[in-house]
Design an enzyme around this catalytic site. Structure first.
Site, mmCIF file in Angstrom:
data_model
loop_
_atom_site.group_PDB
_atom_site.id
_atom_site.type_symbol
_atom_site.label_atom_id
_atom_site.label_comp_id
_atom_site.label_asym_id
_atom_site.label_seq_id
_atom_site.Cartn_x
_atom_site.Cartn_y
_atom_site.Cartn_z
ATOM 1 N N GLY A 1 36.580 48.673 63.794
ATOM 2 C CA GLY A 1 36.670 47.589 64.774
ATOM 3 C C GLY A 1 35.635 46.513 64.495
ATOM 4 N N GLU B 1 40.785 42.404 34.873
ATOM 5 C CA GLU B 1 41.428 43.286 33.874
ATOM 6 C C GLU B 1 42.936 43.415 34.095
ATOM 7 O OE1 GLU B 1 37.808 46.117 32.525
ATOM 8 O OE2 GLU B 1 39.812 46.380 31.764
ATOM 9 N N ARG C 1 41.775 50.124 31.411
ATOM 10 C CA ARG C 1 42.500 49.840 32.652
ATOM 11 C C ARG C 1 42.453 51.028 33.611
ATOM 12 N NH1 ARG C 1 47.532 48.433 30.416
ATOM 13 N NH2 ARG C 1 46.537 46.506 29.760
#
Lengths: 382, 256
Positions: free
Chosen positions: A341, A365, A243
């Site tokens: 932009g 995950e 993780r």
């Protein structure tokens, strides 16, 4: 005393990965995003330079690197292309279950081929009906004494079309929920396995993502990692380790978005001056930078806890790191597009790809919502 | 064949160079130090030569303060077998570096020397020549191709205008390589982990009989290049713009 200084080796490996990203990944990222082709050649080069399978222990010939090294590598790769990062790093996710739950013999048997050749493996947990509810697996592993018979399917499996080994999580009895789960090492060529099409994704387009169908797939018992009932535990322990590196990939992508938009803001002229002169832009850049640094620190903290075997704290910190880094990368990438932009909304410039790529980190995950559930559970437990 | 690669540690090309107060050196704090890019080509060429000969060893040598050890470890991570650090904090010039490194080549029984054609910091392009001179070996610089067969070395040099000039010489020799000769490999992750455990041999200047040697040149003044002037925008119709452009090119830029 707190010390954020990396060791000489960590600095060196960061440097190597950064060079690799600049020479191999960045020049090709746009093309692979456009075609959604699988980056075989780049994966092979990553393997040749030792960028794959970093966690394989030294005793069987691997590098035995820790989570912090994985974090450092993933941040660098994430700054180049998150799709390639996912495809390069997913072996770690797929091999951890064997490293965590396998016997010495199983580790040697299943892992060694990955050190000798640039082979790929896939982690097969998610199902069409089991995403966030990962314990509610339906893929059935019928216990027939000497072997299991698998029937059912898996969903969103990374690298499935190119993997030679699947680490598959299945259930012997759905009623038992997680207590009925098993983890199996399944060669991809086993009869009865069929693959779905390569999914046409919004972002991370070059990483291969497919469904897998299992139809009367016979798997010998010696392929079982751990025992019946261990599957879900092994999956969770694996995800605890991966993780944080996943979060670091998002930190890298956000860092790239910040660097691109900082540079662009100095070049882009409006009202006869660089838009970087405007406080509105400066505040955006300042907030983006703060978020990137905070994300990295959460990753380092989680890696430190996991590497020092403070497992419980590590799991909590890892959820904080993943929750924050995924969400912040989405915010930072969105702001990067805003600074560019109209140009930022086109594929001529690199930031829209980052915005599409990082979206997935909030989902895979463990979604950002599931991370919050884990975090809250830790806070509220007695 | 014992191949020696002479490596200089230089500021990274992206470093913002600041000149020190006395204008005699550059500010060294905040500098990121890397292997001189031309020396990276030399390391790669040495590794390739060893692979092609299927025998021998590659020893990298660098001179300077403790920080140069990092560059030596990077070279080991790329694949070099051994590393030698000539430890010194004193000011250096091409003469002293050349003479000292020639001693190292002798001590390490070097049979072929590769190095970069120049350091990207001082751009003197002199070390290879001093080393060859003190060893009394043949040398070639700006080498873009190098073939080694038995005792004969054939090199191609880039000559201005893009033509190539082929030179032959016997080994041992000093070969100073140019960009384009190869693509240096990465310091691989397994290489980095191996380099961590490798012992690096250290010589002091007196170990090499250099204690009483001194530099022959000193850096007297450093100056930054002048800041780029803002561009000029011409106005008017095309004909008058063209006229003005030609006038400026002739009278101000003096290029036509």
């Amino acid at each position: 005393m707190i010390d954020f200084k990396l060791t000489e080796e960590q600095v060196a490996l960061k440097e190597t990965v950064r060079k690799f990203v600049q020479s191999e990944i960045i020049p090709n990222a746009h093309r692979f995003d456009a075609t959604s082709e699988f980056p075989h050649e780049i994966i092979r080069k990553a393997w040749e330079n030792g960028l794959m399978n970093p966690a394989v222990p030294e005793k069987i010939g691997g590098l035995g690197l820790g989570i912090l090294e994985d974090v450092i590598m993933n941040e660098e790769m994430g700054a180049g292309c998150l799709g390639m990062t996912t495809s390069i790093a997913v072996n770690t996710l797929a091999l951890y279950p064997i490293l965590i739950g396998g016997t010495d013999e199983q580790i040697k048997h299943w892992i060694t081929p990955f050190l000798n050749e640039p082979k790929l493996a896939s982690f097969c947990l998610t199902e069409p009906g089991a995403g966030s509810d990962a314990g509610g697996l339906s893929l059935h592993a019928k216990d027939e004494g000497s072997h299991f018979i698998l029937n059912g399917s898996k969903m969103w499996i990374t690298n499935a079309g190119h993997a030679e080994l699947f680490t598959v999580f299945a259930t012997t009895n759905k009623e038992l929920r997680s207590k009925g789960t098993v983890c199996l090492a399944v060669p991809a060529k086993t009869p009865g396995i069929s693959l779905g099409k390569h999914e046409d994704k919004m972002g991370q387009r070059c990483s291969d993502t497919r469904a897998i169908t299992f139809e009367n797939v016979k798997i010998p018992k010696e392929n079982m990692i751990g025992n019946i009932g261990d599957g879900f535990k092994i999956a969770l322990k694996t995800l605890d380790k991966t993780r944080t590196p996943i979060a670091a990939g998002a930190v890298g992508a956000a860092r790239a978005a910040l660097e691109y938009s900082t540079k662009y803001s100095k070049e882009r002229k409006q009202f006869n001056q660089s838009i970087s002169n405007f406080q509105g832009i400066q505040f955006m850049l300042a907030d983006m930078a703060t978020k990137v640094e905070a994300g990295r620190l959460l990753c380092y903290q989680a890696a430190w806890a996991l590497d020092s075997d403070q497992h419980k704290l590590g799991s909590y910190y890892a959820s904080l790191a993943k929750r924050f880094s995924a969400d912040m990368a989405m915010e930072v990438a969105t702001d990067a597009v805003q600074i560019y932009g109209g140009y930022g909304y086109t594929k001529e410039y690199p930031v829209e790809k980052i915005m599409r790529d990082v979206k997935l980190v909030q989902i895979y995950e463990g979604t950002s919502q599931i991370q919050r559930v884990v975090i809250a559970r830790h806070l509220l437990e007695d | 064949m014992n191949i020696i690669v002479l490596v200089k540690q230089v500021p990274d090309t992206e470093t913002k160079i600041k000149i020190s107060g006395d204008k005699k050196s550059i500010e060294k704090t905040d500098v990121k130090w890397v292997i001189n890019p031309y020396d990276e080509f030399a390391i790669e060429q040495a590794l390739k030569t060893k692979e092609q000969l299927k025998a021998g060893s590659v020893t990298v040598v660098s001179m300077g303060p403790d920080r140069v050890v990092e560059s030596l470890r990077t070279a080991i991570a790329m694949g070099a077998d051994n590393a030698v650090h000539v430890k010194t904090d004193q000011p250096l010039d091409s003469y002293l570096v050349g003479k000292t490194l020639a001693e190292v080549v002798k001590k390490e029984s070097g049979q072929l020397v590769f190095t970069g054609k120049q350091g990207i910091d001082d751009d003197q392009a002199a070390t290879f020549g001093f080393v060859a001179e003190f060893l009394n070996w043949p040398s070639a610089s700006m080498v873009v191709k190098c073939e080694i067969a038995a005792d004969k070395i054939t090199v191609q040099r880039e000559v201005e205008g893009g033509t190539r000039f082929v030179l032959q010489m016997p080994a041992p020799a000093v070969i100073a390589v140019d960009k384009g000769i190869n693509t240096p490999r990465y310091a691989s992750l397994p290489g980095i982990m191996k380099a961590k455990k490798k012992e690096i041999k250290t010589y002091s200047m007196s170990d090499l009989g250099m204690a009483s040697e001194a530099i022959k040149t000193v850096s007297a003044d450093y100056a930054l290049p002048p800041e780029r002037q803002a561009g000029k925008k011409l106005s008017g119709d095309a004909a008058s713009q063209a006229k003005e452009l030609v006038r400026l090119l002739r009278e101000e830029a003096k290029v036509i």
